[in-house]
Motif scaffolding. Structure first.
Motif, short mmCIF file in Angstrom:
data_model
loop_
_atom_site.label_atom_id
_atom_site.label_comp_id
_atom_site.label_asym_id
_atom_site.label_seq_id
_atom_site.Cartn_x
_atom_site.Cartn_y
_atom_site.Cartn_z
N ARG A 305 0.85 -1.19 0.00
CA ARG A 305 0.00 0.00 0.00
C ARG A 305 0.89 1.24 0.00
N VAL A 306 0.59 2.12 -0.93
CA VAL A 306 1.33 3.38 -1.01
C VAL A 306 0.37 4.46 -0.52
N GLY A 307 0.72 5.07 0.59
CA GLY A 307 -0.19 6.01 1.24
C GLY A 307 -0.33 7.32 0.49
N PRO A 308 -1.24 8.18 0.95
CA PRO A 308 -1.52 9.44 0.27
C PRO A 308 -0.25 10.29 0.13
N GLY A 309 0.01 10.78 -1.04
CA GLY A 309 1.12 11.69 -1.26
C GLY A 309 2.50 11.05 -1.15
N ALA A 310 2.58 9.76 -0.96
CA ALA A 310 3.89 9.11 -0.88
C ALA A 310 4.53 9.10 -2.27
N VAL A 311 5.87 9.01 -2.30
CA VAL A 311 6.59 9.00 -3.57
C VAL A 311 7.48 7.76 -3.60
N VAL A 312 7.37 7.02 -4.69
CA VAL A 312 8.13 5.77 -4.83
C VAL A 312 8.93 5.82 -6.12
N GLY A 313 10.23 5.48 -6.04
CA GLY A 313 11.04 5.36 -7.23
C GLY A 313 11.73 6.66 -7.59
N PRO A 314 12.37 6.73 -8.75
CA PRO A 314 12.42 5.69 -9.78
C PRO A 314 13.22 4.46 -9.33
N PHE A 315 12.99 3.35 -10.02
CA PHE A 315 13.72 2.11 -9.78
C PHE A 315 13.58 1.61 -8.35
N ALA A 316 12.36 1.50 -7.85
CA ALA A 316 12.16 0.95 -6.51
C ALA A 316 11.36 -0.33 -6.60
N ARG A 317 11.54 -1.18 -5.60
CA ARG A 317 10.79 -2.43 -5.57
C ARG A 317 10.09 -2.56 -4.23
N LEU A 318 8.76 -2.63 -4.28
CA LEU A 318 7.98 -2.84 -3.06
C LEU A 318 7.47 -4.26 -3.08
N ARG A 319 7.97 -5.06 -2.13
CA ARG A 319 7.56 -6.47 -2.06
C ARG A 319 6.41 -6.65 -1.07
N PRO A 320 5.84 -7.86 -1.01
CA PRO A 320 4.64 -8.06 -0.19
C PRO A 320 4.79 -7.56 1.24
N GLY A 321 3.74 -6.93 1.70
CA GLY A 321 3.68 -6.47 3.08
C GLY A 321 4.24 -5.08 3.30
N THR A 322 4.49 -4.36 2.23
CA THR A 322 5.00 -2.99 2.38
C THR A 322 3.83 -2.05 2.60
N GLU A 323 3.97 -1.17 3.57
CA GLU A 323 2.95 -0.15 3.76
C GLU A 323 3.63 1.19 3.98
N LEU A 324 3.34 2.12 3.10
CA LEU A 324 3.92 3.45 3.22
C LEU A 324 2.84 4.41 3.68
N ALA A 325 3.08 5.09 4.80
CA ALA A 325 2.09 6.05 5.28
C ALA A 325 2.22 7.34 4.49
#
Ligand code: UD1
Ligand code: CA
Length: 449
Positions: A305-325
């Motif tokens: 889950r990528v929370g509101p306004g969160a920023v991911v990457g470039p070139f990132a890997r989110l594997r199972p069970g990741t939660e970003l507030a």
């Protein structure tokens, strides 16, 4: 509304797939073709399902039950044709008071709206409804036949058709619906196999119904959604069409896709409003992206889950069970697994965070690794609010870093760090004044000798 039943035909071996896996278990957008069909039926309000599988296809039944737990699974012993396949499910439809739909397990693009339209025709008085489509190339399909009053009078299979019938382009998608179980029972019992293939054709039910004076109708669909998958090539075509649909849905719901054709979704990806998705992003199963989040180029996400306004990457890997507030940041070459990043936490470069919690506004320096696995078991790392982990640190789990603590760069942390403390575990630095100059001088002297 009377309860409707879907009979899903899935007994075909799918020889042309050249696969050890039964055809309907091949996946489109992360889930099996069979699951797509069962979900479509359920989404259209069809409350019961019967799945017809071939002998030894227990795994097909199980895959169906995983989606529709109260489905009934029937085995068709010999593949004697589509009518014979439906008959295998007599135990389910003979007592059905409501409509009975026959769906194919290898038609994953069928939309709930179309199934609803078919149910609507039945409610409006039809006894038998066929989903038809205009085929650019009708080869291989059954052709729809009409009487002089434009009433559907029969379906002619390609192999049994006259040249004039073969020239017709309005075709049978294969999907059919009957007013009730009794209607289907009354017709199917009289279907014989005197035809070119020596098979029991379900399509013969149409002429039998028409001759009896029952109301037969066609519901039109586009050819795309009734596309049957028989080969790997067709599987890729169906995947492409499904992806196009998922991208359109994401955009209609308020996400910006800079290069939609390079973003790949799973059937269950949930994307909020004002989400920005840059090119070349892959969403595995079970991902939710909340409003205002940004997924930058070349990311791979699954069960996260990528929370509101969160920023991911470039070139990132989110594997199972990741939660970003809210507002958390995950930067380039970062892998996160089974971890919670609280509000405003930052993990910006070249890092592995696994089995961990990272407190609000904590900052994880480049090259940090949570050493979560000791070769036998996984252990957790807890990083407190506002903690600062210096670059190139190894956090040997289980370990806790207190709120506001500071880890010196290059440390190997194997013991808990109290709040607001500095922890350092690197060798102290030593500087020898003039050493380099002296060595250079000696070298030059040796050279001139
Ligand atoms: C069928 C229709 C044809 C229609 C076409 C659309 C008949 C007689 N013809 O032809 O009018 O245009 O679909 O794609 O219905 N199956 C079983 N058991 C069997 C036979 C088939 O489970 O004994 C399943 C197959 O796995 C497949 C589906 O029923 O999913 C259709 O069977 P198939 O043999 O492919 O029918 P078509 O000849 O394509
Ligand atoms: Ca077919």
């Amino acid at each position: 509304m009377t309860q409707a039943l879907a009979v899903v035909l899935a007994a075909g071996k799918g020889t042309r797939m050249k696969s050890d896996l039964p055809k309907v278990l091949h996946r489109i957008a992360g889930t099996t073709m069979l699951a797509h069909v069962l979900r479509t039926a359920a989404a259209a309000g069809v409350s019961q399902a019967a799945i017809v599988v071939g002998p030894g296809m227990g795994d097909v039944g199980d895959a169906g039950l995983a989606v529709t737990p109260d489905a009934q699974v029937f085995v068709q012993e010999d593949q004697l044709g589509t009518a014979d396949a439906v008959k295998a499910a007599a135990g389910a439809y003979e007592t059905a008071k409501g409509p009975v739909l026959v769906l194919y397990g290898d038609t994953p693009l069928l939309r709930p709206e179309t199934v609803k339209a078919v149910l609507g025709e039945l409610e409006a008085g039809a006894d038998l409804v066929v989903i038809g489509f205009e085929a650019a190339d009708p080869t291989g399909y059954g052709r729809l036949l009409f009487d002089e009053k434009s009433r559907l009078s029969g379906i002619r299979e390609e192999k049994d058709a006259t040249p004039a019938e073969r020239a017709l382009t309005l075709c049978n998608s294969g999907i059919m619906a009957f007013r009730s179980g009794a209607t289907l029972s009354g017709l199917i019992g009289r279907i014989g196999n005197h035809n070119a293939k020596g098979e029991y054709y379900l399509t013969d039910a149409v002429a039998l119904a028409y001759q009896e004076g029952l109301q037969t109708r066609v519901a039109l669909s586009n050819g795309e959604e009734v596309l049957g998958v028989n080969s790997r090539t067709e599987l890729s075509v169906a995947e492409g069409l499904m992806q196009r649909r998922l991208r359109t849905t994401a955009m209609e719901q308020g996400a910006t896709l800079v290069a939609p054709e390079t973003v790949f979704f799973s059937f269950d990806t949930a994307v909020g409003r004002d989400v920005l998705i840059e090119p070349n992003v892959i969403f595995g199963l079970g991902v939710t992206v909340d409003d205002g989040a940004t997924i930058r180029a070349f990311c791979h996400l699954e069960k996260s889950r990528v929370g509101p306004g969160a920023v991911v990457g470039p070139f990132a890997r989110l594997r199972p069970g990741t939660e970003l507030a809210q507002g958390a940041r995950v930067g380039n070459f970062v892998e996160i697994k089974n971890a919670y990043l609280a509000e405003g936490a930052k993990v910006n470069h070249l890092t592995y965070i696994g089995d961990a919690t990272v407190g609000p506004k904590a900052n994880i320096g480049a090259g940090t690794i949570t050493c979560n696995y000791d070769g036998f078991a996984k252990h957790t790392t807890e990083i407190g609010a506002g903690a600062f982990v210096g670059s190139n640190s190894s956090l040997i789990a289980p370990v806790t870093i207190g709120d506001g603590a500071y880890i010196g760069s290059g440390s190997v942390i194997s013991k808990d760090v109290p709040s607001d403390a500095l922890a350092l575990s690197r060798a102290p630095q030593e500087s020898r004044e003039g050493w380099a100059a002296k060595v250079r001088q000696r070298r030059n002297r040796d050279k001139t000798k």
